[in-house]
Scaffold this active site. Structure first.
Site, PDB file in Angstrom:
ATOM      1  N   ASP A 190       4.809  -3.992   8.242  1.00 38.06           N
ATOM      2  CA  ASP A 190       4.186  -5.359   7.673  1.00 38.06           C
ATOM      3  C   ASP A 190       4.640  -6.429   8.051  1.00 38.06           C
ATOM      4  O   ASP A 190       5.167  -7.102   8.546  1.00 38.06           O
ATOM      5  CB  ASP A 190       4.462  -4.943   5.936  1.00 38.06           C
ATOM      6  CG  ASP A 190       3.872  -3.573   5.651  1.00 38.06           C
ATOM      7  OD1 ASP A 190       3.168  -3.321   6.299  1.00 38.06           O
ATOM      8  OD2 ASP A 190       4.258  -3.300   4.346  1.00 38.06           O
TER       9      ASP A 190
ATOM     10  N   GLU B 173      -4.943   2.273  -0.466  1.00 37.56           N
ATOM     11  CA  GLU B 173      -3.770   1.921  -1.453  1.00 37.56           C
ATOM     12  C   GLU B 173      -4.018   2.663  -2.719  1.00 37.56           C
ATOM     13  O   GLU B 173      -4.688   2.298  -3.813  1.00 37.56           O
ATOM     14  CB  GLU B 173      -3.958   1.248  -1.337  1.00 37.56           C
ATOM     15  CG  GLU B 173      -3.425  -0.225  -0.460  1.00 37.56           C
ATOM     16  CD  GLU B 173      -3.475  -1.802  -0.193  1.00 37.56           C
ATOM     17  OE1 GLU B 173      -4.200  -1.918  -1.417  1.00 37.56           O
ATOM     18  OE2 GLU B 173      -3.195  -2.079   0.467  1.00 37.56           O
TER      19      GLU B 173
END
Lengths: 261, 219
Positions: free
Chosen positions: A11, A130
């Protein structure tokens, strides 16, 4: 059985590699290029880069990072975060990405999936989902913006619709499990995997080797993304691969011989 | 010694360029068919749909130049769809003609495994390379596969696979849940790989290095 891919997930909040819990509370880990190279040399099957702030600030800061990383890394790289237009996809592919992960832009305009698949091929159109379990405990809802924004979409239905629109692969991140080291959301991965015909990458929650074997037994994903466990050196990719092979999980066996560099 | 990469707007060309650099090779990227006759070797990449790639090559008038080049006996490498297109035709989204240097068809990978159970398409991931059945230990000598250890895995991403008519054209095989994949094909100076050597780590780089050392084939 075909090999399950072991993917290192990075990330990014450019220029840094970061890590959060439930995709929030971000901490700086270091230089993404250094980590990417380390994972490449340790035998990662693939890398995933997620710009986790791009979506909020409407910018695309990943390009520089991707360009530098791909100079000396020769495995597939999926890049996501803030991709809104066909030009964004083109730019990232040109910078060295192989596949593009799209969440928000696909939610707000599902036809975008088809446009990307038609222009660049389904093989590079990865649907990033997500997922958060519904408060009732039944089913999951798709979120955007690192698990902050509701979409009202049921995760499994959305995955199926995505595949109809041209998605070539699905990356599912459990927001509930992400960064917790308490194991994967096995049921989530299983339900998506059984609902779609394309490969599924499971992400979020790996803390121990047992988490991986439980996930494989319970949900048979095509690929497993891991972050925390690698970034904090709790286990190396070499160890994970070796342990997986010992446990009978089909992963690529690295073949060396005396001419290897 | 120049390696020319055919730039026809299809394929992950940057990765191929970087891999050649990593192997110490020199390359030029060209979208001009006239450049091919000056090249010592040619790489034809390709990603996406067969028909689209074939049309694009045709529209940019690359096909006669590629045919002349392969007839010269100089080393030629097709990657992914650039490998499939070397065959006669493909059944992807209707029938499409290929370049026809290797007799054979490109067909969809069955959507079930060899036991009849559904499996995921596209085939994305790493699969081991092996010599086709009946071929001896030295079968890869002198080819782009010569430095690949037996059983080493490489990266694939595809929904279709070539079926060469002539078993002698099979250079390397792989399996996806028991389904046979033509991983590499060869016919004189023409080699094709379904996998992505530019994305297959050190094993892939060895394949590219070997290609860069290939000598012209006697015509």
């Amino acid at each position: 059985m075909s090999n399950i891919r072991l993917i290192a997930r990075l990330d990014i909040k450019a220029p840094n590699l970061i890590k959060g819990i439930h995709l929030e509370g971000l901490r700086v880990i270091g230089d993404p290029n250094e980590y990417a190279l380390k994972y490449y040399e340790a035998g990662a099957d693939e890398l995933v880069y997620m710009d986790i702030v791009a979506s909020l600030y409407e910018r695309n800061s990943l390009i520089d990072v991707v360009e530098r990383t791909t100079q000396n890394i020769f495995i597939p790289i999926t890049v996501g975060g803030g991709v809104r237009k066909l030009d964004d996809v083109k730019e990232l592919l040109r910078a060295g990405a192989d596949k593009i992960a799209i969440n928000t832009a696909a939610i707000s305009r599902p036809e975008f999936i088809t446009e990307v698949a038609r222009t660049f091929g389904s093989q590079c159109m990865v649907l990033s989902i997500e997922a958060q379990r519904n408060p009732s405990g039944v089913g999951w809802e798709a979120y955007t913006d690192n698990g902050r924004e509701h979409t009202g979409r049921d995760v499994v239905e959305w995955a199926k619709q995505g595949v109809e629109l041209g998605v070539g692969e699905i990356l599912v991140t459990s927001v509930d499990h992400e960064g917790t080291r308490k194991g994967f959301d096995i049921d989530l991965v299983k339900q998506i995997s059984e609902a779609v015909s394309v490969p599924v990458i499971a992400s979020g929650g790996m803390g121990t080797m047992n988490h991986l074997t439980d996930l494989v037994d319970g949900a048979r994903p095509n690929a497993i993304a891991m972050a925390d466990i690698l970034h904090y050196d709790r286990m190396t990719l070499e160890d994970i691969r070796e342990e997986a092979l010992k446990a009978g999980v089909p992963v690529r066996e690295r073949v060396f011989d005396n001419t290897d560099r | 010694m120049t390696t020319l990469i055919v730039d026809y707007g299809r394929g992950n060309i940057q990765s191929v360029c970087r891999a050649i650099e990593q192997c110490g090779g020199e390359f030029i990227l060209s979208s001009n068919p006239a450049d091919l006759e000056k090249a010592d070797r040619v790489i034809l990449p390709g990603v996406g749909a067969f028909g689209d790639c074939a049309n694009q090559l045709d529209q940019m008038d690359f096909i006669p130049a590629i045919t002349d080049f392969v007839q010269s006996g100089k080393p030629f490498l097709g990657i992914c769809v650039g490998m499939q297109i070397l065959h006669t035709a493909s059944e992807e989204f209707g029938d499409h003609q290929g370049l026809g240097y290797l007799p054979g068809k490109v067909r969809a990978i069955p959507n079930t495994d060899s036991g009849g159970k559904p499996h995921k398409i596209p085939h994305i991931g790493w699969a081991s390379l092996e010599k086709p059945k009946g071929k001896g230990e030295n079968y890869w000598d002198g080819t782009i596969m010569e430095n690949v250890p037996d059983k080493a895995a490489v990266y694939f991403v595809h929904s279709f696979t070539a079926h060469p008519d002539n078993p002698e054209h099979r250079l390397a095989d792989a399996y996806y849940n028991g389904r046979l994949i033509a991983a590499a094909v060869i016919h004189n100076n023409i080699t094709g790989v379904q996998f992505h050597p530019e994305k297959s780590g050190t094993i892939g780089l060895r394949v590219i290095s070997s290609f860069l050392k290939q000598e012209p084939h006697n015509v």
